[in-house]
Motif scaffolding. Sequence first.
Motif, PDB file in Angstrom:
ATOM      1  N   SER A 144       1.936  -6.815   1.390  1.00  0.00           N
ATOM      2  CA  SER A 144       1.153  -5.581   1.387  1.00  0.00           C
ATOM      3  C   SER A 144      -0.325  -5.881   1.264  1.00  0.00           C
ATOM      4  CB  SER A 144       1.595  -4.667   0.237  1.00  0.00           C
ATOM      5  OG  SER A 144       0.828  -3.481   0.232  1.00  0.00           O
ATOM      6  N   PHE A 145      -1.063  -5.490   2.290  1.00  0.00           N
ATOM      7  CA  PHE A 145      -2.520  -5.469   2.173  1.00  0.00           C
ATOM      8  C   PHE A 145      -2.899  -4.027   1.885  1.00  0.00           C
ATOM      9  CE2 PHE A 145      -5.546  -9.002   3.324  1.00  0.00           C
ATOM     10  CZ  PHE A 145      -6.477  -8.604   2.389  1.00  0.00           C
ATOM     11  N   TYR A 146      -2.505  -3.599   0.681  1.00  0.00           N
ATOM     12  CA  TYR A 146      -2.716  -2.285   0.103  1.00  0.00           C
ATOM     13  C   TYR A 146      -1.656  -1.278   0.563  1.00  0.00           C
ATOM     14  CZ  TYR A 146      -7.479  -4.305  -0.144  1.00  0.00           C
ATOM     15  OH  TYR A 146      -8.553  -5.127  -0.322  1.00  0.00           O
ATOM     16  N   TRP A 147      -1.185  -0.550  -0.385  1.00  0.00           N
ATOM     17  CA  TRP A 147      -0.371   0.652  -0.190  1.00  0.00           C
ATOM     18  C   TRP A 147      -0.166   1.251  -1.574  1.00  0.00           C
ATOM     19  CZ3 TRP A 147       0.957   2.076   4.769  1.00  0.00           C
ATOM     20  CH2 TRP A 147       1.681   3.270   4.896  1.00  0.00           C
ATOM     21  N   VAL A 148      -0.088   2.536  -1.642  1.00  0.00           N
ATOM     22  CA  VAL A 148       0.167   3.195  -2.912  1.00  0.00           C
ATOM     23  C   VAL A 148       1.443   2.632  -3.542  1.00  0.00           C
ATOM     24  CG1 VAL A 148       0.821   5.387  -3.982  1.00  0.00           C
ATOM     25  CG2 VAL A 148      -1.040   5.317  -2.305  1.00  0.00           C
ATOM     26  N   ALA A 149       1.349   2.215  -4.793  1.00  0.00           N
ATOM     27  CA  ALA A 149       2.451   1.717  -5.624  1.00  0.00           C
ATOM     28  C   ALA A 149       2.814   0.262  -5.368  1.00  0.00           C
ATOM     29  CB  ALA A 149       3.699   2.585  -5.496  1.00  0.00           C
ATOM     30  N   SER A 150       2.157  -0.408  -4.427  1.00  0.00           N
ATOM     31  CA  SER A 150       2.503  -1.806  -4.141  1.00  0.00           C
ATOM     32  C   SER A 150       2.082  -2.753  -5.260  1.00  0.00           C
ATOM     33  CB  SER A 150       1.868  -2.261  -2.816  1.00  0.00           C
ATOM     34  OG  SER A 150       0.450  -2.218  -2.890  1.00  0.00           O
ATOM     35  N   GLU A 151       1.246  -2.269  -6.180  1.00  0.00           N
ATOM     36  CA  GLU A 151       0.801  -3.093  -7.301  1.00  0.00           C
ATOM     37  C   GLU A 151       1.743  -2.986  -8.503  1.00  0.00           C
ATOM     38  OE1 GLU A 151      -3.266  -1.996  -8.097  1.00  0.00           O
ATOM     39  OE2 GLU A 151      -3.678  -1.795  -5.961  1.00  0.00           O
ATOM     40  N   ALA A 152       2.728  -2.090  -8.418  1.00  0.00           N
ATOM     41  CA  ALA A 152       3.656  -1.875  -9.531  1.00  0.00           C
ATOM     42  C   ALA A 152       4.988  -2.581  -9.255  1.00  0.00           C
ATOM     43  CB  ALA A 152       3.895  -0.381  -9.732  1.00  0.00           C
ATOM     44  N   PHE A 186       8.182  -7.479   6.769  1.00  0.00           N
ATOM     45  CA  PHE A 186       7.646  -6.123   6.619  1.00  0.00           C
ATOM     46  C   PHE A 186       6.286  -6.221   5.949  1.00  0.00           C
ATOM     47  CE2 PHE A 186       7.294  -2.178   3.957  1.00  0.00           C
ATOM     48  CZ  PHE A 186       6.990  -1.334   5.020  1.00  0.00           C
ATOM     49  N   ILE A 187       5.261  -5.680   6.621  1.00  0.00           N
ATOM     50  CA  ILE A 187       3.879  -5.765   6.148  1.00  0.00           C
ATOM     51  C   ILE A 187       3.260  -4.373   6.160  1.00  0.00           C
ATOM     52  CG2 ILE A 187       1.570  -6.692   6.638  1.00  0.00           C
ATOM     53  CD1 ILE A 187       2.966  -9.065   8.025  1.00  0.00           C
ATOM     54  N   THR A 188       2.598  -3.993   5.060  1.00  0.00           N
ATOM     55  CA  THR A 188       1.814  -2.756   5.055  1.00  0.00           C
ATOM     56  C   THR A 188       0.332  -3.104   5.112  1.00  0.00           C
ATOM     57  OG1 THR A 188       1.590  -2.558   2.638  1.00  0.00           O
ATOM     58  CG2 THR A 188       3.576  -1.619   3.663  1.00  0.00           C
ATOM     59  N   PHE A 189      -0.422  -2.229   5.766  1.00  0.00           N
ATOM     60  CA  PHE A 189      -1.849  -2.467   6.013  1.00  0.00           C
ATOM     61  C   PHE A 189      -2.549  -1.117   5.943  1.00  0.00           C
ATOM     62  CE2 PHE A 189      -5.543  -3.713   8.651  1.00  0.00           C
ATOM     63  CZ  PHE A 189      -5.810  -4.986   8.151  1.00  0.00           C
ATOM     64  N   TYR A 190      -3.566  -1.014   5.097  1.00  0.00           N
ATOM     65  CA  TYR A 190      -4.193   0.284   4.812  1.00  0.00           C
ATOM     66  C   TYR A 190      -5.679   0.258   5.137  1.00  0.00           C
ATOM     67  CZ  TYR A 190      -6.194   4.032   1.922  1.00  0.00           C
ATOM     68  OH  TYR A 190      -6.906   5.123   1.476  1.00  0.00           O
ATOM     69  N   LEU A 191      -6.148   1.331   5.778  1.00  0.00           N
ATOM     70  CA  LEU A 191      -7.553   1.459   6.186  1.00  0.00           C
ATOM     71  C   LEU A 191      -8.110   2.790   5.662  1.00  0.00           C
ATOM     72  CD1 LEU A 191      -6.896   0.322   9.842  1.00  0.00           C
ATOM     73  CD2 LEU A 191      -8.345  -0.941   8.245  1.00  0.00           C
TER      74      LEU A 191
END
Length: 422
Positions: free
Chosen positions: A151-159, A199-204
């Motif tokens: 995950s290069f950022y996504w809501v809740a990915s830090e938890a 699976f990769i998330t990417f946020y802008l």
Amino acid sequence: MKHLLKSFFGFLCLFTAQQVLAQDTLQHVVSGRFNSAEQQQKPYVILISADGFRYDLADSFHATHLQQFRAAGVQAEYMKPSYPSLTFPNHYAIITGLYPAHNGLVDNSFYDINKGQLYTMGNKKAVADSSWYGATPLWVLAEQQQMLSASFYWVASEAAIQGVRPTYYYIYNDKIGIDERIAVVKNWLQLPPEKRPHFITFYLPEVDHAEHTYGVNSKQTVDAVHFVDEAIAKLTTAIASLNLPVNYIFLSDHGMADVDVNNTLPLPSAIDTNNFIIPRSNMLLHLYAKNRAAILPTYQKLKIQEKGFSVYLANEIPERWHYNQSNDYFNRVGDILLVPHYPKVFNLGSGKITPGKHGYDNDMPEMRATFYAWGPAFKKHYTIRGFENIHVYPLIAKVLGLQYQSDAIDGQLKVLAPILKQ
């Protein structure tokens, strides 16, 4: 003097530590994980969210690369956000396949009466606390089945939801440039098969920031749309050289609308703030009762003052929002809910109101989000009608060959199955 110097040095160390924590730019890696032999044979999905990228922006502002990508794959007329049409609830709805009141993330800011605590998206400690998050995010689903995620950022990915974070992840910050971020994603996909995320998330965030600050039709928003467009072109070009079966899903969490910044709504005089906890917001206001005896009298007074907004008891909230008392699985929606009528917003005296806002009724066209998909799993030159964002979860699970409990989510595979190649 020594005591003063020691105190100052201690303060300086604490301040520096807080600044480092706030802008943590290091990649975090969970050690000891590997793709199973079966998962190494699976395709790849990069899920890209361009915050606030309203359904019509690619055409209105000539995002030529995105127009080409969607033309070669799938485009929806629009994607309908979950209610409320806010950032955190919708990113978590997309990644869990559940409406916000079903997954626990009911707003950007809300109160949990059982915890006696407030969740706000700006509180790093709360954001990283897994106890706020229900459901099974896609990266958790993947990791549980021995498929690596990133995950290069996504809501809740830090938890550590259910004790699990993505194998590779970053703490959200605004210091890492787009070229470095693209290089990291490419590096992930060049790892040995057993260590490579599928699976990769990417946020802008750029479009949302520009719309909020300057308005939907501003030059700054046009520039932000072009920035995102170029970023996606760079990303796909960088990854194309790897000759991997990579599938792209480009979407957004919600739309945006220009609001009336001059004639805002004050906190109604019917509300005695001694009786309620009210998280700060310009959009929907949750009133959590400290004294339950105050709910009905306050509601009755608010009905008399109901102008420019609608007021609901928790059991009166429209069923189509999946947000009323019977849907509130975590008991986190207010006892009373105040919903502004477009173009009105609430102003609780917390500062200047910016011209761009979202959070309105998710049936409002301006709240509509974007959905495009392309890659080997998807049909070409295919257009579909609008759909709800909860249906993205089973689609991605299908592409990746992940098993999930269909009755545990609100999304249904049948909605988006037609966009997949047979």
